[in-house]
Design an enzyme around this catalytic site. Structure first.
Site, PDB file in Angstrom:
ATOM      1  N   SER A 146     -31.963 -32.296 -20.991  1.00 20.12           N
ATOM      2  CA  SER A 146     -33.011 -31.275 -20.924  1.00 20.12           C
ATOM      3  C   SER A 146     -34.161 -31.560 -21.889  1.00 20.12           C
ATOM      4  O   SER A 146     -33.997 -32.252 -22.901  1.00 20.12           O
ATOM      5  CB  SER A 146     -32.427 -29.898 -21.234  1.00 20.12           C
ATOM      6  OG  SER A 146     -31.394 -29.590 -20.327  1.00 20.12           O
TER       7      SER A 146
HETATM    8  N1  SAM Z   1     -26.861 -29.704 -21.557  1.00 16.25           N
HETATM    9  C1  SAM Z   1     -27.252 -30.961 -20.996  1.00 16.25           C
HETATM   10  C2  SAM Z   1     -27.883 -31.892 -21.990  1.00 16.25           C
HETATM   11  O1  SAM Z   1     -28.203 -31.473 -23.112  1.00 16.25           O
HETATM   12  O2  SAM Z   1     -28.020 -33.076 -21.667  1.00 16.25           O
HETATM   13  C3  SAM Z   1     -28.141 -30.765 -19.795  1.00 16.25           C
HETATM   14  C4  SAM Z   1     -27.486 -31.305 -18.627  1.00 16.25           C
HETATM   15  S1  SAM Z   1     -28.190 -31.267 -17.035  1.00 16.25           S
HETATM   16  C5  SAM Z   1     -29.707 -30.409 -17.104  1.00 16.25           C
HETATM   17  C6  SAM Z   1     -27.053 -30.129 -16.213  1.00 16.25           C
HETATM   18  C7  SAM Z   1     -25.635 -30.608 -16.138  1.00 16.25           C
HETATM   19  O3  SAM Z   1     -24.869 -29.615 -15.458  1.00 16.25           O
HETATM   20  C8  SAM Z   1     -25.426 -31.900 -15.346  1.00 16.25           C
HETATM   21  O4  SAM Z   1     -24.786 -32.846 -16.159  1.00 16.25           O
HETATM   22  C9  SAM Z   1     -24.534 -31.479 -14.176  1.00 16.25           C
HETATM   23  O5  SAM Z   1     -23.632 -32.471 -13.764  1.00 16.25           O
HETATM   24  C10 SAM Z   1     -23.840 -30.265 -14.760  1.00 16.25           C
HETATM   25  N2  SAM Z   1     -23.276 -29.341 -13.779  1.00 16.25           N
HETATM   26  C11 SAM Z   1     -23.787 -28.893 -12.602  1.00 16.25           C
HETATM   27  N3  SAM Z   1     -22.948 -28.022 -12.008  1.00 16.25           N
HETATM   28  C12 SAM Z   1     -21.869 -27.917 -12.837  1.00 16.25           C
HETATM   29  C13 SAM Z   1     -20.658 -27.157 -12.787  1.00 16.25           C
HETATM   30  N4  SAM Z   1     -20.359 -26.325 -11.785  1.00 16.25           N
HETATM   31  N5  SAM Z   1     -19.788 -27.293 -13.803  1.00 16.25           N
HETATM   32  C14 SAM Z   1     -20.040 -28.123 -14.847  1.00 16.25           C
HETATM   33  N6  SAM Z   1     -21.168 -28.863 -14.957  1.00 16.25           N
HETATM   34  C15 SAM Z   1     -22.071 -28.747 -13.959  1.00 16.25           C
END
Ligand code: SAM
Length: 216
Positions: free
Chosen positions: A61
């Site tokens: 992000s």
């Molecule tokens: N917090 C992260 C960082 O600092 O890098 C941001 C990660 S990205 C914007 C969102 C993440 O949510 C992705 O890695 C994606 O795979 C994960 N994601 C999406 N749906 C999900 C779910 N149902 N359970 C767990 N993770 C999920």
């Protein structure tokens, strides 16, 4: 001066000018080494205030969004925080320095493993790593003082609301698949109190209480 120190200071000034006020949050972002969570391919862009690609078509992000979402949680140091979407681990690193314990869940095993290695190498010992569908939360360690959802949901997942303590706060982007509104949801005895913070764009939250997976 170490390689990225000046860039980190410049980023903190930008975050201040964009309206981040919580000095604890700014101090933590000022010492968290984003370069440890960014692919070497994007090293020169590490301290730009923008999202960057990580594996599986996901993103680390934007620092402003990490700061804003963290600020919205109003952490004081003794909280148990659930993070949905470990991704690169950068947001987890920031949270780990502001609360007692972070439980972070990711649906992609390789992202979780890479994040865990980076976070351990950075010395964080108060983070539990879970693998699976975070839309249904992590019941084992509930209830949580705070929940942060770092992917876009069509609506607030009921399971996550259930796993929040009374007076607890959740920060979550909700809305369409392309654009969303960042919301703060507080759990009150009379029911949820919801505040809109700003427009935003996140990758999709995929799961039972999120979007369906159409990737095949
Ligand atoms: N917090 C992260 C960082 O600092 O890098 C941001 C990660 S990205 C914007 C969102 C993440 O949510 C992705 O890695 C994606 O795979 C994960 N994601 C999406 N749906 C999900 C779910 N149902 N359970 C767990 N993770 C999920």
């Amino acid at each position: 001066m170490a390689k990225f120190e000046q860039a980190r200071e410049t980023l903190i000034s930008q975050l201040r000018s964009k309206g981040i006020r919580d000095e604890r949050v700014l101090a933590v972002l000022g010492r968290t080494r984003r370069e440890r969570f960014v692919s070497p391919k994007f090293e020169v862009r590490t301290y730009e205030d923008g999202p960057l690609p990580i594996e599986h078509g996901q993103t680390i992000s934007q620092p402003y969004m990490v700061a804003l979402m963290t600020e919205c949680l109003e952490l004081t140091g003794d909280e148990s925080v659930l993070e949905i979407g470990t991704g690169s681990g950068y947001q987890s690193a920031v949270l780990a320095q502001l609360c007692r314990e972070v439980v972070t869940i990711e649906r992609f095993e390789s992202l979780s493993a890479t994040a865990r290695d980076a976070l351990r190498a950075e010395g964080h010992r108060n983070i539990r790593f879970e693998l699976g569908d975070g839309t249904i939360g992590v019941r084992e360690f509930a209830p949580y003082d705070a929940i942060i959802v770092t992917a876009a949901a069509p609506r607030v997942p009921e399971s996550l609301y259930q796993q929040l303590k009374l007076t607890g706060r959740m920060v979550i982007p909700t809305g369409g698949a392309d654009v969303q509104t960042l919301q703060v949801v507080e759990k009150r005895s009379a029911g949820p109190s919801i505040r809109d913070i700003c427009g935003c764009r996140f990758v999709k939250l995929i799961g039972a209480e999120g979007w369906q997976d159409h990737s095949g």
